[in-house]
Structure formats: C-alpha cells, structure tokens
Design a protein around this motif. Structure first.
Motif, PDB file in Angstrom:
ATOM      1  N   TYR A  28       0.815  -1.202   0.028  1.00 50.06           N
ATOM      2  CA  TYR A  28       0.041  -0.087  -0.073  1.00 50.06           C
ATOM      3  C   TYR A  28       0.978   1.199  -0.040  1.00 50.06           C
ATOM      4  O   TYR A  28       1.656   1.339   0.801  1.00 50.06           O
ATOM      5  N   ARG A  29       0.535   2.169  -0.827  1.00 52.44           N
ATOM      6  CA  ARG A  29       1.297   3.335  -1.030  1.00 52.44           C
ATOM      7  C   ARG A  29       0.609   4.507  -0.322  1.00 52.44           C
ATOM      8  O   ARG A  29      -0.372   4.910  -1.030  1.00 52.44           O
ATOM      9  N   PRO A  30       0.918   5.214   0.859  1.00 57.83           N
ATOM     10  CA  PRO A  30       0.022   6.072   1.355  1.00 57.83           C
ATOM     11  C   PRO A  30       0.102   7.434   0.537  1.00 57.83           C
ATOM     12  O   PRO A  30      -0.983   8.058   0.488  1.00 57.83           O
ATOM     13  N   GLU A  31       1.112   7.672  -0.222  1.00 58.26           N
ATOM     14  CA  GLU A  31       1.044   8.821  -1.276  1.00 58.26           C
ATOM     15  C   GLU A  31      -0.089   9.011  -2.196  1.00 58.26           C
ATOM     16  O   GLU A  31      -0.587   9.635  -2.458  1.00 58.26           O
ATOM     17  N   GLY A  37      -2.954   7.181  -1.540  1.00 61.34           N
ATOM     18  CA  GLY A  37      -4.125   7.309  -0.954  1.00 61.34           C
ATOM     19  C   GLY A  37      -4.527   8.888  -0.467  1.00 61.34           C
ATOM     20  O   GLY A  37      -5.572   9.297  -0.651  1.00 61.34           O
ATOM     21  N   GLU A  38      -3.320   9.570  -0.083  1.00 60.23           N
ATOM     22  CA  GLU A  38      -3.410  10.931   0.249  1.00 60.23           C
ATOM     23  C   GLU A  38      -4.015  11.518  -0.782  1.00 60.23           C
ATOM     24  O   GLU A  38      -4.912  12.631  -0.895  1.00 60.23           O
ATOM     25  N   CYS A  82      -4.650   1.637  -4.510  1.00 59.29           N
ATOM     26  CA  CYS A  82      -3.194   2.194  -3.879  1.00 59.29           C
ATOM     27  C   CYS A  82      -2.343   1.161  -3.719  1.00 59.29           C
ATOM     28  O   CYS A  82      -1.275   1.530  -3.031  1.00 59.29           O
TER      29      CYS A  82
END
Length: 259
Positions: free
Chosen positions: A92-95, A97-98, A117
């Motif tokens: 999972y890549r938080p960038e 998601g954000e 994501c």
C-alpha cells in the motif's frame, strides 16, 4: 531506436464489447517521438496470461506499457500479476491514498480504494497534474489505467516527463493520396522506396475504398527521421507529380492541398 511493446489487458476488448483506442493513441505518440513499437497484444484479465506476456515483452523490449486491469474489483489483476512477474509483493502506497482523498474530496478510503493504492513493491510513481492515479513504473514496465480519458492524459504526461530519457530522434510522416490503381504505380513506387532507403526512410501504400460512392484511392505514406525532412519533401513532391497525387493530413484524414 528505443523499442516499446504495448499490452492491453481487457476481457471487454476480446469479447468485442469495447473498442481499444488506447494502443492506437500510444503508438501514434510513440512513433512521432522516435520510438519503435514492436508489437501490440490484447490479452484477457488472467493472472497467468498477464504474467507470461509481461515477462516475454520486457525481455525483448526496452519499454513495456500496459493498459487496464487496475481498478477495485475482483477482475482487476494487473498489479498482482506484474508483481508475480517480477517475483515481488504488493505494498500500500500512502502517497497515492492521500492524493486520492485530496483530489476526490473524501475523508477515508474503502477496501476497493485501498486496493487501487496497492502496487508492486519498489515501484516508482509518476503523477499527472490533477489526477490521483499514478503511472506505476517497475523497472522497464509502465502500468496505466484502461479508461481512455485517463490513459490519454497520462500518456501525454509521460511523454512530457519521461520520453526524452529514452529518445531524442523524432519521426515525421507525410501522406499523399492518388486515384491511380496500386497495380499501376507498384513498379515506380519500388524505385522511390530505393531512393527513400538512402535517407533512412520508408514508403508504404494502402488501398482505400469509399463505401458511399464506391471510389477507390491509394494512400502513400513516407516516414523517416525529422533530420531527413528536406529529402522527404523532395520525394513527396516528385511522387505527387508522378502519381497525380495530393498531400493530406494523416492526423485528420483531410486534404491539405494539391501539389
């Protein structure tokens, strides 16, 4: 010349439900930028098919572009299949998601959005202005969505951001159209091809038929490096005289004047 293969991943294309325009759009952009597209494959949403195809394509080409199969549902298998091809996992890549929350104006992500994501480990993310969806790059493979509106915008963005890393030899294509039969012009056209080869150019002929009035014509295309533009123009001018032809705009399929 940098080579590129295109892989369209879509059951709906193979069943005739959807017409693939993505590969055509990319191939045209690639040609003018100076890439050599070696092949276009349309394959089903199948883990094994995706994995085998990507392994083969990436081994034989400098770059591979994929389209489709990165949505939130069970039949979106591209990320996991390509991860398998590289013997890696998914993260999972938080960038992503954000960016999704910011652009889509949502406070939290559901399971399907989290899935979108989650990409192959160690992937590089290339973002397009005003879109949350990234181009996902893993080694020489670039992963794109299949939705044409998104694909086209992201391809444009890739060429703006990345293309010059691989090629600086743009190509040109000049097309003419004659009402003479292909069999009539064949012998002389071969002589022009020999002339074109001296300048790293090539000539192709393509019969056309107007269904409405039944009239036929032949499109002749001359392609070559932009550095050979003067030589191409000379050949085109001579072809237009020899074959009573006229130039036309390949992009818009409209006449641009009689030569």
């Amino acid at each position: 010349m940098t080579t590129m293969a295109i892989c369209v991943i879509a059951d709906e294309v193979l069943t005739g439900k959807t017409l693939d325009t993505n590969s055509n759009y990319l191939a045209k952009k690639a040609f003018y930028a100076g890439f050599k597209v070696t092949g276009i494959s349309v394959i089903p949403d199948s883990k094994s098919e995706i994995e085998v195809t990507i392994k083969s394509m990436r081994a034989q080409n400098d770059l591979v572009f994929t389209s489709g199969g990165i949505g939130p549902t069970h039949d979106d298998l591209t990320y996991s299949s390509i991860a398998n091809a590289f013997k890696t996992g998914l993260n999972y890549r938080p960038e992503i998601g954000e960016r999704m929350k910011l652009i889509a104006k949502i406070d939290s992500l559901n399971d399907g959005q989290i899935r979108m994501c989650t990409v192959p480990t160690s992937s590089e993310l290339i973002f397009t202005k005003d879109l949350w969806q990234p181009i996902v790059k893993i080694e020489n493979v670039y992963i794109f969505p299949g939705v044409p509106a998104l694909f086209h915008r992201m391809v444009d963005s890739w060429f703006e951001q990345e293309a010059l890393k691989y090629t600086q030899n743009p190509m040109i294509r000049v097309s003419i159209r004659t009402e003479l039969k292909e069999s009539v012009i064949a012998t002389e056209l071969t002589k022009y091809q020999e002339m074109a080869k001296k300048h790293n150019c090539s000539i192709g002929s393509y019969p056309k038929l107007n269904i409405e009035d039944g009239k036929s014509s032949v499109e002749i295309s001359i392609i070559g490096p932009e550095t050979s533009k003067q030589e191409i123009d000379k050949i085109v001018d001579s072809l237009c005289i020899s074959f009573k032809a006229r130039r036309y705009d390949f992009q818009n399929e409209s006449p641009t004047g009689v030569r």
